[in-house]
Scaffold this active site. Structure first.
Site, PDB file in Angstrom:
ATOM      1  CG  HIS A 126      -1.973   0.909   1.512  1.00  0.00           C
ATOM      2  ND1 HIS A 126      -1.678   2.342   1.644  1.00  0.00           N
ATOM      3  CD2 HIS A 126      -3.248   0.896   1.257  1.00  0.00           C
ATOM      4  CE1 HIS A 126      -2.800   3.073   1.938  1.00  0.00           C
ATOM      5  NE2 HIS A 126      -3.562   2.302   1.488  1.00  0.00           N
ATOM      6  CG  ASP A 203       1.081  -2.308   6.244  1.00  0.00           C
ATOM      7  OD1 ASP A 203      -0.144  -2.277   6.926  1.00  0.00           O
ATOM      8  OD2 ASP A 203       0.987  -1.491   4.957  1.00  0.00           O
ATOM      9  CD  GLN A 206      -6.707  -4.662   4.097  1.00  0.00           C
ATOM     10  OE1 GLN A 206      -7.551  -5.252   4.673  1.00  0.00           O
ATOM     11  NE2 GLN A 206      -6.701  -3.418   3.781  1.00  0.00           N
ATOM     12  CE  LYS A 229      -7.180  -0.712   6.301  1.00  0.00           C
ATOM     13  NZ  LYS A 229      -7.946   0.079   5.088  1.00  0.00           N
ATOM     14  CB  CYS A 369      -3.553   3.328  -1.748  1.00  0.00           C
ATOM     15  SG  CYS A 369      -4.791   4.586  -1.336  1.00  0.00           S
TER      16      CYS A 369
HETATM   17  N1  7TS Z   1      -1.691  -0.697   4.491  1.00  0.00           N
HETATM   18  C1  7TS Z   1      -2.453  -1.358   4.016  1.00  0.00           C
HETATM   19  C2  7TS Z   1      -2.066  -2.916   3.789  1.00  0.00           C
HETATM   20  C3  7TS Z   1      -3.639  -0.947   3.873  1.00  0.00           C
HETATM   21  O1  7TS Z   1      -4.724  -1.886   3.398  1.00  0.00           O
HETATM   22  C4  7TS Z   1      -3.975   0.384   4.294  1.00  0.00           C
HETATM   23  C5  7TS Z   1      -5.451   0.737   4.050  1.00  0.00           C
HETATM   24  C6  7TS Z   1      -3.045   1.030   4.938  1.00  0.00           C
HETATM   25  C7  7TS Z   1      -1.715   0.511   4.897  1.00  0.00           C
HETATM   26  C8  7TS Z   1      -3.420   2.516   5.483  1.00  0.00           C
HETATM   27  O2  7TS Z   1      -4.067   2.318   6.463  1.00  0.00           O
HETATM   28  P1  7TS Z   1      -4.768   3.633   7.066  1.00  0.00           P
HETATM   29  O3  7TS Z   1      -5.834   3.201   7.850  1.00  0.00           O
HETATM   30  O4  7TS Z   1      -3.657   4.412   7.888  1.00  0.00           O
HETATM   31  O5  7TS Z   1      -5.234   4.741   5.785  1.00  0.00           O
HETATM   32  N2  7TS Z   1      -6.189   0.465   2.987  1.00  0.00           N
HETATM   33  C9  7TS Z   1      -7.144   0.775   2.412  1.00  0.00           C
HETATM   34  C10 7TS Z   1      -7.842   0.140   1.437  1.00  0.00           C
HETATM   35  O6  7TS Z   1      -7.396  -0.867   0.882  1.00  0.00           O
HETATM   36  N3  7TS Z   1      -8.849   0.988   0.905  1.00  0.00           N
HETATM   37  O7  7TS Z   1      -9.111   2.086   1.572  1.00  0.00           O
HETATM   38  C11 7TS Z   1      -7.949   1.850   2.467  1.00  0.00           C
END
Ligand code: 7TS
Length: 411
Positions: A126, A203, A206, A229, A369
């Site tokens: 991401h 990271d 997910q 999430k 992303c």
């Molecule tokens: N890393 C991964 C693997 C992610 O899926 C996401 C967010 C992030 C980092 C960033 O997380 P945040 O909560 O700090 O924004 N992924 C997604 C997505 O797949 N669609 O919207 C956000």
């Protein structure tokens, strides 16, 4: 809860947002990889906190501040046990996964990475796990290297020894890809990194959502994840790090809460984790994330994982029957999480998503992303359906029916 007792229809009743119609059709929410819906138990904790206990933490010597502080620190204990962290002090509250990665890239990276050093990530990351390392490389003169992916969206680990070398200072990798659903062999990467003394950051945005994560068993040094999430609020997340690393690190941001003594020319720092928590934190968010951990723990992450793999098996079988549909990611369910990215003939993913929306089916369309993944597969975007504990076969059927509409319009 055992899988025999697991009932997604009953679980759905815990989530008020799922009980609504969109354009006159019942909502089929299949955008869980972007953010999950929130159960009543979490919503209640948030409003109870603001209605009864709202105060700043660690500061006031009054009853409300005491209550807020106790609940805030109790939530830290909950997220620590969710990932089996050795101690809650190793869990730092952040704004989310993104901030947690930036914290490490900045506070650890600027002091430990220099010219000639290497940072290793992968093509499937991401942007949150790419851009902070690009910034670090640009600031330090280090080189950013990538583990490639194959045509099923798996990491290419042949020749890992030539990628992880004495020059590698940090490897940062997702345990589960948000765009492909690939579950990565993090332990293999940890072992190769340990062999050369490199630090490993995971990271977990997910990963922690769908499977039991044990940071001690994984053997990594940092693990980042967010609340939103996994049934918790937005704007809150956690960085777990090994205590000795956190203690040796400089602060990330300066401000209130993170100091011990402030003098004219210098300051000294509070102990970990507070050293990394400058300013008033997202108190309600942290407490809400703790409530989300309680909620998911009561159901059981193992039962949730089994349910999701059943839904995935059904969804992949159904989608494979849709003419012109191309799925991305591993073909085997063994190394695949609850995400299906796809394209359909010449229909643009945004059009697919718009048509599905008129049918009450919410998916995400775009590059997710993960522009390097899109580039690898030679597409500008995909449509993405993603599942969670409350997803049902009916949701999948609604998706497939919606795709019939797409086929009818695009031929
Ligand atoms: N890393 C991964 C693997 C992610 O899926 C996401 C967010 C992030 C980092 C960033 O997380 P945040 O909560 O700090 O924004 N992924 C997604 C997505 O797949 N669609 O919207 C956000």
């Amino acid at each position: 809860m055992s899988i025999e007792d697991f009932d997604p229809i009953r679980i759905r009743k815990d989530f008020p947002a799922l009980d609504q119609t969109i354009h006159g059709k019942p909502l089929a929410y299949l955008d869980n990889a972007a953010t999950s819906q929130k159960p009543r138990a979490v919503l209640d904790v948030l409003s109870e906190y603001y209605e009864r206990d709202n105060a700043n933490v660690h500061r006031g010597i009054h009853e409300l501040s005491r209550r807020a502080t106790v609940a805030f620190e109790a939530a830290r204990e909950k997220v620590a046990s969710w990932i089996n962290a050795p101690s809650a002090a190793e869990c730092i509250w952040t704004r989310g996964t993104t901030e947690a990665i930036n914290l490490v890239a900045t506070a650890w990276g600027l002091d430990h990475v220099g010219e000639g050093d290497e940072i290793l990530i992968s093509v499937m990351e991401h942007h949150s796990n790419i851009v902070p390392w690009q910034l670090l490389a640009a600031r330090t003169g280090a080189t950013l290297k990538y583990i490639e992916i194959d045509d099923e969206g798996r990491l290419v680990l042949d020749g890992l020894e030539s990628l992880i070398t004495e020059r590698t200072k940090i490897v940062s990798i997702s345990d589960v890809s948000n765009s492909l659903g690939t579950i990565n062999p993090v332990k293999t990467i940890v072992d190769a990194s340990r062999a050369v003394g490199a630090i490993v950051m995971v990271d977990g945005a997910q990963g922690v959502v769908h499977t039991k994560v044990d940071v001690q068993d994984l053997g990594c040094d940092f693990y980042a994840f967010g609340g939103h999430k996994m049934c918790g609020p937005t704007g809150v997340g956690v960085l777990w790090g090994r205590l000795e690393l956190l203690e040796a690190m400089a602060p990330f941001q300066g401000g209130g809460e993170m100091i011990q003594i402030v003098e004219r020319d210098q300051s000294s720092w509070a102990a970990v984790p507070h050293k990394f928590e400058a300013g008033t934190p997202n108190i309600a968010g942290a407490i809400g994330m703790g409530a989300a951990v309680d909620y998911l723990s009561n159901i059981g992450i193992e039962a949730i994982a089994i349910h999701e793999s059943e839904i995935m098996a059904y969804a992949m079988a159904q989608l494979s029957l849709v003419p012109g549909l191309r799925m991305f990611g591993p073909s085997s369910l063994d190394d695949r999480s609850a995400v299906i990215s796809f394209t359909m003939g010449d229909a643009h993913p945004h059009d697919i998503s718009t048509i599905l929306d008129t049918e009450g089916v919410a998916i995400r369309a775009g590059h997710h992303c993960a522009q390097l993944v899109m580039k690898h597969f030679g597409v500008s975007a995909t449509a993405r359906a993603s599942f969670y504990l409350y997803s049902t076969q009916e949701d999948v059927d609604r998706l497939v029916e919606g795709l019939d509409q797409v086929a009818a319009i695009f031929g």
